[in-house]
Design a protein around this motif. Sequence first.
Motif, PDB file in Angstrom:
ATOM      1  N   ARG A 128       4.522  -8.060 -12.808  1.00 54.13           N
ATOM      2  CA  ARG A 128       5.606  -7.276 -12.232  1.00 54.13           C
ATOM      3  C   ARG A 128       5.755  -7.636 -10.754  1.00 54.13           C
ATOM      4  NH1 ARG A 128       6.416  -2.233 -11.670  1.00 54.13           N
ATOM      5  NH2 ARG A 128       6.748  -2.374  -9.432  1.00 54.13           N
ATOM      6  N   ASP A 129       6.754  -7.020 -10.095  1.00 53.46           N
ATOM      7  CA  ASP A 129       6.944  -7.195  -8.655  1.00 53.46           C
ATOM      8  C   ASP A 129       5.946  -6.320  -7.906  1.00 53.46           C
ATOM      9  OD1 ASP A 129       9.012  -8.867  -9.251  1.00 53.46           O
ATOM     10  OD2 ASP A 129      10.605  -7.433  -8.762  1.00 53.46           O
ATOM     11  N   ILE A 130       5.277  -6.902  -6.907  1.00 47.36           N
ATOM     12  CA  ILE A 130       4.251  -6.191  -6.151  1.00 47.36           C
ATOM     13  C   ILE A 130       4.469  -6.420  -4.663  1.00 47.36           C
ATOM     14  CG2 ILE A 130       1.763  -5.925  -5.747  1.00 47.36           C
ATOM     15  CD1 ILE A 130       1.293  -7.193  -8.495  1.00 47.36           C
ATOM     16  N   ASP A 131       4.354  -5.363  -3.863  1.00 46.96           N
ATOM     17  CA  ASP A 131       4.364  -5.462  -2.404  1.00 46.96           C
ATOM     18  C   ASP A 131       2.930  -5.297  -1.902  1.00 46.96           C
ATOM     19  OD1 ASP A 131       7.146  -5.803  -1.887  1.00 46.96           O
ATOM     20  OD2 ASP A 131       7.446  -3.686  -2.365  1.00 46.96           O
ATOM     21  N   VAL A 132       2.454  -6.285  -1.172  1.00 53.62           N
ATOM     22  CA  VAL A 132       1.084  -6.259  -0.667  1.00 53.62           C
ATOM     23  C   VAL A 132       0.939  -5.154   0.387  1.00 53.62           C
ATOM     24  CG1 VAL A 132      -0.616  -7.541   0.690  1.00 53.62           C
ATOM     25  CG2 VAL A 132       0.662  -8.681  -1.138  1.00 53.62           C
ATOM     26  N   PRO A 133       0.012  -4.200   0.208  1.00 53.25           N
ATOM     27  CA  PRO A 133      -0.130  -3.097   1.157  1.00 53.25           C
ATOM     28  C   PRO A 133      -1.057  -3.423   2.322  1.00 53.25           C
ATOM     29  CG  PRO A 133      -1.559  -2.714  -0.719  1.00 53.25           C
ATOM     30  CD  PRO A 133      -0.855  -4.025  -0.973  1.00 53.25           C
ATOM     31  N   HIS A 187      -4.351  -7.344  -5.830  1.00 55.11           N
ATOM     32  CA  HIS A 187      -3.104  -7.501  -6.579  1.00 55.11           C
ATOM     33  C   HIS A 187      -2.938  -8.936  -7.075  1.00 55.11           C
ATOM     34  CE1 HIS A 187      -1.419  -3.781  -4.299  1.00 55.11           C
ATOM     35  NE2 HIS A 187      -2.149  -3.452  -5.351  1.00 55.11           N
ATOM     36  N   LEU A 188      -3.412  -9.909  -6.280  1.00 58.70           N
ATOM     37  CA  LEU A 188      -3.378 -11.290  -6.748  1.00 58.70           C
ATOM     38  C   LEU A 188      -4.240 -11.453  -8.001  1.00 58.70           C
ATOM     39  CD1 LEU A 188      -3.668 -13.478  -3.510  1.00 58.70           C
ATOM     40  CD2 LEU A 188      -1.615 -12.915  -4.805  1.00 58.70           C
ATOM     41  N   ILE A 189      -5.427 -10.839  -7.990  1.00 54.97           N
ATOM     42  CA  ILE A 189      -6.300 -10.920  -9.157  1.00 54.97           C
ATOM     43  C   ILE A 189      -5.608 -10.303 -10.372  1.00 54.97           C
ATOM     44  CG2 ILE A 189      -8.499 -10.167 -10.147  1.00 54.97           C
ATOM     45  CD1 ILE A 189      -9.650 -10.164  -7.315  1.00 54.97           C
ATOM     46  N   ALA A 190      -4.979  -9.144 -10.158  1.00 52.64           N
ATOM     47  CA  ALA A 190      -4.281  -8.487 -11.263  1.00 52.64           C
ATOM     48  C   ALA A 190      -3.148  -9.362 -11.788  1.00 52.64           C
ATOM     49  CB  ALA A 190      -3.741  -7.131 -10.803  1.00 52.64           C
ATOM     50  N   ALA A 191      -2.422 -10.012 -10.879  1.00 55.02           N
ATOM     51  CA  ALA A 191      -1.325 -10.893 -11.296  1.00 55.02           C
ATOM     52  C   ALA A 191      -1.856 -12.065 -12.119  1.00 55.02           C
ATOM     53  CB  ALA A 191      -0.573 -11.401 -10.067  1.00 55.02           C
ATOM     54  N   ASN A 243       5.722 -11.299  -9.174  1.00 52.30           N
ATOM     55  CA  ASN A 243       6.322 -11.659  -7.900  1.00 52.30           C
ATOM     56  C   ASN A 243       5.646 -10.828  -6.811  1.00 52.30           C
ATOM     57  OD1 ASN A 243       8.011 -12.808  -6.016  1.00 52.30           O
ATOM     58  ND2 ASN A 243       9.730 -11.429  -6.436  1.00 52.30           N
ATOM     59  N   VAL A 244       4.820 -11.475  -5.991  1.00 54.66           N
ATOM     60  CA  VAL A 244       4.022 -10.771  -4.982  1.00 54.66           C
ATOM     61  C   VAL A 244       4.610 -11.030  -3.609  1.00 54.66           C
ATOM     62  CG1 VAL A 244       1.710 -10.405  -4.046  1.00 54.66           C
ATOM     63  CG2 VAL A 244       1.987 -11.092  -6.440  1.00 54.66           C
ATOM     64  N   GLN A 245       4.995  -9.962  -2.914  1.00 54.32           N
ATOM     65  CA  GLN A 245       5.610 -10.072  -1.599  1.00 54.32           C
ATOM     66  C   GLN A 245       4.661  -9.568  -0.526  1.00 54.32           C
ATOM     67  OE1 GLN A 245       9.865  -8.978  -1.417  1.00 54.32           O
ATOM     68  NE2 GLN A 245       9.635  -8.255  -3.524  1.00 54.32           N
ATOM     69  N   ASP A 269       6.782 -15.757   2.450  1.00 57.78           N
ATOM     70  CA  ASP A 269       5.919 -14.573   2.390  1.00 57.78           C
ATOM     71  C   ASP A 269       5.963 -13.945   1.004  1.00 57.78           C
ATOM     72  OD1 ASP A 269       4.107 -12.902   3.703  1.00 57.78           O
ATOM     73  OD2 ASP A 269       5.646 -11.388   4.051  1.00 57.78           O
ATOM     74  N   GLN A 270       6.340 -14.719   0.010  1.00 57.11           N
ATOM     75  CA  GLN A 270       6.515 -14.201  -1.349  1.00 57.11           C
ATOM     76  C   GLN A 270       6.069 -15.264  -2.344  1.00 57.11           C
ATOM     77  OE1 GLN A 270      10.345 -12.385  -1.953  1.00 57.11           O
ATOM     78  NE2 GLN A 270      10.395 -12.942  -4.099  1.00 57.11           N
ATOM     79  N   LEU A 271       5.279 -14.864  -3.318  1.00 55.64           N
ATOM     80  CA  LEU A 271       4.782 -15.809  -4.315  1.00 55.64           C
ATOM     81  C   LEU A 271       5.114 -15.348  -5.719  1.00 55.64           C
ATOM     82  CD1 LEU A 271       1.156 -16.852  -3.250  1.00 55.64           C
ATOM     83  CD2 LEU A 271       3.206 -18.267  -3.213  1.00 55.64           C
ATOM     84  N   LEU A 272       5.510 -16.291  -6.565  1.00 55.79           N
ATOM     85  CA  LEU A 272       5.629 -16.061  -7.998  1.00 55.79           C
ATOM     86  C   LEU A 272       4.355 -16.624  -8.623  1.00 55.79           C
ATOM     87  CD1 LEU A 272       7.555 -15.067 -10.274  1.00 55.79           C
ATOM     88  CD2 LEU A 272       8.253 -17.449 -10.541  1.00 55.79           C
ATOM     89  N   ILE A 273       3.584 -15.780  -9.323  1.00 59.50           N
ATOM     90  CA  ILE A 273       2.241 -16.147  -9.772  1.00 59.50           C
ATOM     91  C   ILE A 273       2.128 -16.014 -11.283  1.00 59.50           C
ATOM     92  CG2 ILE A 273      -0.220 -15.604  -9.600  1.00 59.50           C
ATOM     93  CD1 ILE A 273       0.282 -14.451  -6.897  1.00 59.50           C
ATOM     94  N   GLN A 274       1.517 -17.020 -11.908  1.00 54.78           N
ATOM     95  CA  GLN A 274       1.096 -16.929 -13.296  1.00 54.78           C
ATOM     96  C   GLN A 274       0.098 -18.055 -13.536  1.00 54.78           C
ATOM     97  OE1 GLN A 274       4.350 -17.559 -15.994  1.00 54.78           O
ATOM     98  NE2 GLN A 274       5.223 -19.198 -14.768  1.00 54.78           N
TER      99      GLN A 274
END
Length: 335
Positions: free
Chosen positions: A214-219, A227-231, A239-241, A283-288
């Motif tokens: 899902r889309d995630i905003d890094v806190p 969140h990267l591990i979860a992705a 999509n991690v921003q 500043d945004q990555l699409l991860i899989q």
Amino acid sequence: TEQTLLAAVLAEGKTELSGAAIEPEIMDLVSVLQKMGAIISVDVDRTFRIEGVKELKGYTHTSLTDRIEAASWASAALATHGDIFVKGATQPEMMTFLNVFRKIGGEFDITDKGIRFWHPGGDLKPVAIETDVHPGFMTDWQQPLVVALTQANGLSIVHETVYENRFGFTKPLVQMGATIQLYRECLGSLPCRFQQRNYKHSAVIFGPTPLTGRDIDVPDLRGGFSHLIAALAAKGPSNVQGISLIDRGYADFRGKLEALGADLQAEGDGHHGAGAAGDHVADQLLIQWRQVARGAHGLAHGDEVGGGIQQGTVHVEENCSQSHAPQSSRRVWIM
């Protein structure tokens, strides 16, 4: 503690610091300052006594490797059925983490060059963890490990006693499919300064639960790497921003993840991966995960979690430095 030590070594007279932090990094700083000419004694009751000196001299010192980064990669291997060798990781500073890692069901092998962490297959076990000051379980270790606990078979409990708002990062995990409940009560036995205060500082994690991208905003830094591990453990792309926050504590994490089998695409500028120093990186990555070949130990790919970290080596090394002020230069790379 660090700032007080740095000021006290050159202050006139004697300084007494009670209730000081005694983490390995603090004691490493004390070693550096003593090499430079400082006079510092440490009592068993966490009291530092510093006698001010007129000047400090240059020094040669190899600083500690980053035990938080090492534990983060270990947690990533556990969450994704992976296999990672962390060069430079050392046992004494990570002993508490290693005990918990083994209780969950992870395997590790300690050598003179580092520590190999891997998921041996089968079910992970639930655990109860309470964060504490050194030599307890670090608060910075719990966030990446919580992601792995979403894949453990049963009910895990994490009681946070150091920071009051440490579980904000769990909201995106729940949105990805994790079952995590937060409580204001102290779900543990350690003395806790948050008792009877309005802070949700205990977490109950029920697993295993499949995660979906899902889309995630890094806190923040640690929450962001979690969140990267979860992705990476999730089915489908995420999509991690806000990933620039992660750069502050995890040098070249993009390059390392790609080398371990992740498919990273920087959004906005068409750039892929880490790039050279000074390059503009989105500043945004699409991860899989890529479909990687099975590693030498058979742990490179796990269908249930969307793929696993491929067998690889993360290298964390601290340079020797010579200076007139405490500093160190770090190189971190993938081999």
